[in-house]
Scaffold this motif. Structure first.
Motif, PDB file in Angstrom:
ATOM      1  N   ILE A  82       0.668  -1.653   0.481  1.00 26.09           N
ATOM      2  CA  ILE A  82       0.169  -0.186  -0.108  1.00 26.09           C
ATOM      3  C   ILE A  82       0.779   0.984   0.053  1.00 26.09           C
ATOM      4  O   ILE A  82       0.376   2.390  -0.600  1.00 26.09           O
ATOM      5  N   PRO A  83       2.292   1.113   0.657  1.00 26.15           N
ATOM      6  CA  PRO A  83       2.263   2.580   1.586  1.00 26.15           C
ATOM      7  C   PRO A  83       3.348   3.178  -0.517  1.00 26.15           C
ATOM      8  O   PRO A  83       3.582   3.654  -0.662  1.00 26.15           O
ATOM      9  N   THR A  84       3.680   1.934  -1.523  1.00 27.62           N
ATOM     10  CA  THR A  84       4.182   1.905  -2.913  1.00 27.62           C
ATOM     11  C   THR A  84       3.039   2.712  -3.664  1.00 27.62           C
ATOM     12  O   THR A  84       3.558   2.568  -5.494  1.00 27.62           O
ATOM     13  N   HIS A  85       1.647   2.007  -3.985  1.00 24.80           N
ATOM     14  CA  HIS A  85       0.832   2.817  -4.461  1.00 24.80           C
ATOM     15  C   HIS A  85       1.157   3.784  -5.548  1.00 24.80           C
ATOM     16  O   HIS A  85       1.451   3.695  -6.922  1.00 24.80           O
ATOM     17  N   ALA A  86       0.980   4.733  -5.411  1.00 20.47           N
ATOM     18  CA  ALA A  86       1.367   5.589  -5.902  1.00 20.47           C
ATOM     19  C   ALA A  86       2.504   6.099  -6.321  1.00 20.47           C
ATOM     20  O   ALA A  86       2.275   6.456  -7.389  1.00 20.47           O
ATOM     21  N   GLU A  87       3.291   6.252  -5.857  1.00 22.98           N
ATOM     22  CA  GLU A  87       4.516   6.395  -6.488  1.00 22.98           C
ATOM     23  C   GLU A  87       5.018   5.808  -7.535  1.00 22.98           C
ATOM     24  O   GLU A  87       5.274   6.021  -9.114  1.00 22.98           O
ATOM     25  N   MET A  88       4.694   4.455  -7.196  1.00 29.74           N
ATOM     26  CA  MET A  88       5.031   3.371  -8.930  1.00 29.74           C
ATOM     27  C   MET A  88       4.022   3.382  -9.834  1.00 29.74           C
ATOM     28  O   MET A  88       3.900   3.663 -11.139  1.00 29.74           O
ATOM     29  N   ALA A  89       2.684   3.745  -9.396  1.00 22.35           N
ATOM     30  CA  ALA A  89       1.750   3.658 -10.941  1.00 22.35           C
ATOM     31  C   ALA A  89       2.338   5.549 -11.198  1.00 22.35           C
ATOM     32  O   ALA A  89       2.552   5.407 -12.647  1.00 22.35           O
ATOM     33  N   ILE A  90       2.632   6.492 -10.756  1.00 25.52           N
ATOM     34  CA  ILE A  90       2.822   7.419 -11.453  1.00 25.52           C
ATOM     35  C   ILE A  90       4.043   7.384 -11.963  1.00 25.52           C
ATOM     36  O   ILE A  90       4.089   8.039 -13.244  1.00 25.52           O
ATOM     37  N   LYS A  91       5.448   6.554 -12.239  1.00 33.23           N
ATOM     38  CA  LYS A  91       6.190   6.620 -11.933  1.00 33.23           C
ATOM     39  C   LYS A  91       5.802   5.560 -13.636  1.00 33.23           C
ATOM     40  O   LYS A  91       6.484   5.286 -14.948  1.00 33.23           O
ATOM     41  N   GLY A  92       5.121   4.090 -13.391  1.00 27.62           N
ATOM     42  CA  GLY A  92       4.740   3.917 -14.529  1.00 27.62           C
ATOM     43  C   GLY A  92       4.257   4.377 -15.832  1.00 27.62           C
ATOM     44  O   GLY A  92       4.295   3.905 -16.940  1.00 27.62           O
ATOM     45  N   MET A  93       2.531   5.404 -15.548  1.00 24.33           N
ATOM     46  CA  MET A  93       2.426   6.518 -16.251  1.00 24.33           C
ATOM     47  C   MET A  93       3.224   6.903 -16.749  1.00 24.33           C
ATOM     48  O   MET A  93       3.570   7.846 -17.770  1.00 24.33           O
ATOM     49  N   ASN A  94       3.813   7.832 -16.582  1.00 27.88           N
ATOM     50  CA  ASN A  94       5.293   8.756 -16.526  1.00 27.88           C
ATOM     51  C   ASN A  94       6.046   8.006 -17.903  1.00 27.88           C
ATOM     52  O   ASN A  94       7.035   8.514 -18.865  1.00 27.88           O
ATOM     53  N   ALA A  95       5.999   6.597 -17.675  1.00 30.80           N
ATOM     54  CA  ALA A  95       7.264   5.840 -18.911  1.00 30.80           C
ATOM     55  C   ALA A  95       6.393   5.252 -19.807  1.00 30.80           C
ATOM     56  O   ALA A  95       7.146   4.740 -20.801  1.00 30.80           O
ATOM     57  N   GLY A  96       5.109   5.734 -19.359  1.00 27.46           N
ATOM     58  CA  GLY A  96       4.558   5.358 -20.892  1.00 27.46           C
ATOM     59  C   GLY A  96       3.504   4.459 -20.991  1.00 27.46           C
ATOM     60  O   GLY A  96       3.270   3.439 -21.964  1.00 27.46           O
ATOM     61  N   TYR A  97       3.420   3.654 -20.148  1.00 20.89           N
ATOM     62  CA  TYR A  97       2.199   2.541 -19.633  1.00 20.89           C
ATOM     63  C   TYR A  97       1.233   3.055 -18.860  1.00 20.89           C
ATOM     64  O   TYR A  97       0.781   3.609 -18.084  1.00 20.89           O
ATOM     65  N   ASN A  98      -0.189   1.944 -19.220  1.00 12.33           N
ATOM     66  CA  ASN A  98      -0.692   1.785 -18.334  1.00 12.33           C
ATOM     67  C   ASN A  98      -0.762   1.617 -17.754  1.00 12.33           C
ATOM     68  O   ASN A  98      -0.141   0.253 -17.168  1.00 12.33           O
ATOM     69  N   ILE A  99      -1.599   1.302 -16.538  1.00 15.91           N
ATOM     70  CA  ILE A  99      -1.910   0.500 -14.898  1.00 15.91           C
ATOM     71  C   ILE A  99      -3.069  -0.106 -14.595  1.00 15.91           C
ATOM     72  O   ILE A  99      -4.074   0.803 -14.902  1.00 15.91           O
ATOM     73  N   LEU A 100      -2.695  -0.889 -14.006  1.00 14.91           N
ATOM     74  CA  LEU A 100      -4.114  -1.972 -12.716  1.00 14.91           C
ATOM     75  C   LEU A 100      -3.496  -1.367 -11.989  1.00 14.91           C
ATOM     76  O   LEU A 100      -2.205  -2.234 -11.771  1.00 14.91           O
ATOM     77  N   LEU A 101      -3.588  -0.536 -11.190  1.00 11.58           N
ATOM     78  CA  LEU A 101      -3.354  -0.551  -9.256  1.00 11.58           C
ATOM     79  C   LEU A 101      -4.961  -1.271  -8.084  1.00 11.58           C
ATOM     80  O   LEU A 101      -5.196  -0.739  -8.562  1.00 11.58           O
ATOM     81  N   GLU A 102      -3.441  -2.595  -7.566  1.00 10.94           N
ATOM     82  CA  GLU A 102      -4.622  -3.534  -6.924  1.00 10.94           C
ATOM     83  C   GLU A 102      -5.356  -1.900  -5.508  1.00 10.94           C
ATOM     84  O   GLU A 102      -4.756  -1.457  -4.869  1.00 10.94           O
ATOM     85  N   LYS A 103      -6.532  -2.588  -5.742  1.00 13.49           N
ATOM     86  CA  LYS A 103      -7.124  -1.950  -3.952  1.00 13.49           C
ATOM     87  C   LYS A 103      -5.819  -1.942  -2.905  1.00 13.49           C
ATOM     88  O   LYS A 103      -5.713  -2.813  -2.361  1.00 13.49           O
ATOM     89  N   PRO A 104      -5.984  -0.533  -1.580  1.00 13.03           N
ATOM     90  CA  PRO A 104      -6.606   0.466  -1.694  1.00 13.03           C
ATOM     91  C   PRO A 104      -5.814   1.075  -2.601  1.00 13.03           C
ATOM     92  O   PRO A 104      -4.316   1.135  -2.601  1.00 13.03           O
ATOM     93  N   PRO A 105      -6.770   2.222  -3.285  1.00  9.66           N
ATOM     94  CA  PRO A 105      -5.531   3.154  -4.476  1.00  9.66           C
ATOM     95  C   PRO A 105      -4.493   4.201  -3.755  1.00  9.66           C
ATOM     96  O   PRO A 105      -3.762   3.545  -4.481  1.00  9.66           O
ATOM     97  N   ALA A 106      -4.709   4.589  -2.436  1.00 12.81           N
ATOM     98  CA  ALA A 106      -3.781   4.867  -1.695  1.00 12.81           C
ATOM     99  C   ALA A 106      -4.208   5.649  -0.832  1.00 12.81           C
ATOM    100  O   ALA A 106      -5.218   5.334  -0.350  1.00 12.81           O
ATOM    101  N   PRO A 107      -3.259   5.485   0.499  1.00  9.63           N
ATOM    102  CA  PRO A 107      -3.791   6.455   1.559  1.00  9.63           C
ATOM    103  C   PRO A 107      -4.079   7.227   1.617  1.00  9.63           C
ATOM    104  O   PRO A 107      -5.229   7.438   2.198  1.00  9.63           O
ATOM    105  N   THR A 108      -3.657   8.434   1.058  1.00  6.50           N
ATOM    106  CA  THR A 108      -4.272   9.742   1.119  1.00  6.50           C
ATOM    107  C   THR A 108      -5.081  11.018  -0.119  1.00  6.50           C
ATOM    108  O   THR A 108      -4.279   9.955  -0.771  1.00  6.50           O
TER     109      THR A 108
END
Length: 408
Positions: A82-108
């Motif tokens: 959970i603590p890495t959700h936002a950082e990894m999703a953002i990195k992936g999109m910035n690198a040009g990929y689409n993302i399937l992010l497990e719930k919960p989306p982010a703590p804040t």
């Protein structure tokens, strides 16, 4: 037909579940597992050999996947901590990929807003893995309501009783934690194990198919029975939405008996009863009409993957579950902590901790099942029942919620 290439970060715990579901779907000719990230390739050597034998690329880090997998990967699945959700999703999109992010989306809320911002800036998409927003029953229930067949919705309530043993909390470095890896986790039952059922209610309360309800104010209570964790394990919440729906939520990881989530939706023209088991749904209308249906053997977990594949292929315009329509779920969680202020430990002389017949170290709060049943029936929080150990909390306004900072 071109297959959508999926990558999965990890091979153990919930990542293994992702891999199993993708394998079951590959015969449908839309999805193909093309890459996996395995950080510890020594202790997972058998899995590395098996994947490579199947022609699947294996990467030792997320960074190397982002750099080198463009030719074979369209969507990256992130069943990660959970603590890495936002950082990894953002990195992936910035690198040009689409993302399937497990719930919960982010703590804040700040993190979910950063994900939304990145989607818009990059033109990439991020689908959130709340599987029941993809389910046959939840979508059919919402459509029934949007057609006016239940009348104006007055209230929605859900409850759930899932024991969680010490092995559950020992499975990783963040389970049962409020903070881990220098980041907020908020790993309580409302934010993790039972998160789907809170999100279901907020989704159903909205008057638009692909949106969730905006929230007005929240009152919540967070309690801890397990002696060895820092997060809550028994919680209740009352929400008032902007459009006037009352939402009630009651969950515990220290029950006397396991009972799966149950939800009621009360409208002007009747009520809907939904059970998580087989998604059994009963609609009882005031004109004495009764409608019943279940999930029609459609696995909502598989629907998560089908929907992102169809989006990737341009077959559908809108994803079912997005950062934008799960933002109000995050607002609810942050507002709950703002209302409760702290997690209240239940006095230890009221708790039973023991090794059960299956060899699991278990925590039980005797009487909690009946208390939750009563609170659910009366639509009250636990403190409203005048329980000695329960603590009354205040309503907090969450309209236009700007951000969560528990350290103020």
């Amino acid at each position: 037909m071109r297959k959508v290439g999926l990558a999965v970060v990890g091979v153990n715990n919930f990542a293994e579940f992702y891999l199993d579901k993708i394998a079951e779907l590959e015969s449908e000719e839309q999805i193909k597992l093309t890459a996996v990230v395995i950080h510890d390739q020594v202790n997972n050597a058998d899995k590395v050999r098996e994947l490579r034998h199947k022609g699947i690329a294996v990467y030792s880090s997320y960074e190397s996947l982002l750099k080198d997998a463009k030719s074979c990967v369209d969507i990256i699945g992130l069943p990660v901590s959970i603590p890495t959700h936002a950082e990894m999703a953002i990195k992936g999109m910035n690198a040009g990929y689409n993302i399937l992010l497990e719930k919960p989306p982010a703590p804040t809320v700040q993190e979910i807003d950063a994900i939304i911002k990145t989607e818009k800036e990059t033109g990439r998409f991020c689908s959130i893995g709340f599987q029941f927003i993809h389910s046959h029953t939840i979508r059919k229930i919402k459509q029934f309501i949007l057609e006016g067949k239940l009348g104006e919705i007055k209230e929605i309530a859900a409850k759930g009783f899932w024991p969680r043993f010490k092995s559950y909390y020992d499975r990783n470095d963040w389970a049962g934690k409020s903070i881990a890896m220098g980041q907020l986790v908020l790993d309580g039952p409302m934010h993790n194990a039972f998160a789907h059922y809170l999100n279901n209610m907020i989704f159903i309360a909205s008057s638009e198919m692909n949106k969730s309800a905006s929230l007005k104010r929240i009152r919540a209570e967070l309690y801890r029975a397990h002696s060895y964790i820092e997060a809550d394990d028994t919680s209740c919440m009352e929400i008032e939405t902007v459009n006037g729906v009352s939402i009630y939520f009651y969950v515990t990881h220290a029950p006397e008996e396991l009972r799966h989530p149950y939800m009621e939706i009360i409208g002007e023209k009747g009520r809907i009863k939904w059970n998580m088991e087989n998604e059994k749904t009963v609609i009882e209308l005031k004109n004495n009409e009764v409608i019943q249906f279940d999930n029609n053997n459609i696995d909502p977990y598989k629907e998560e993957f089908r929907v992102v594949a169809r989006k990737q292929l341009g077959e559908i315009k809108n994803l079912y579950c997005t950062p934008e329509n799960t933002r109000n779920f995050v607002v609810a969680i942050n507002g709950a902590y703002d209302s409760a202020q702290k997690i209240k430990a239940v006095p230890q002389d009221l708790i039973e901790e023991f090794t059960n017949d299956d060899g699991e170290y278990q925590t039980v709060l005797p009487g909690i099942d009946k208390l939750i049943d009563r609170a659910f029936a009366e639509r009250k929080l636990l403190s409203d029942l005048e329980i000695d150990w329960a603590v009354k909390t205040k309503w907090v306004n969450v309209e236009n919620y700007p951000g969560f900072n528990p350290f103020n």
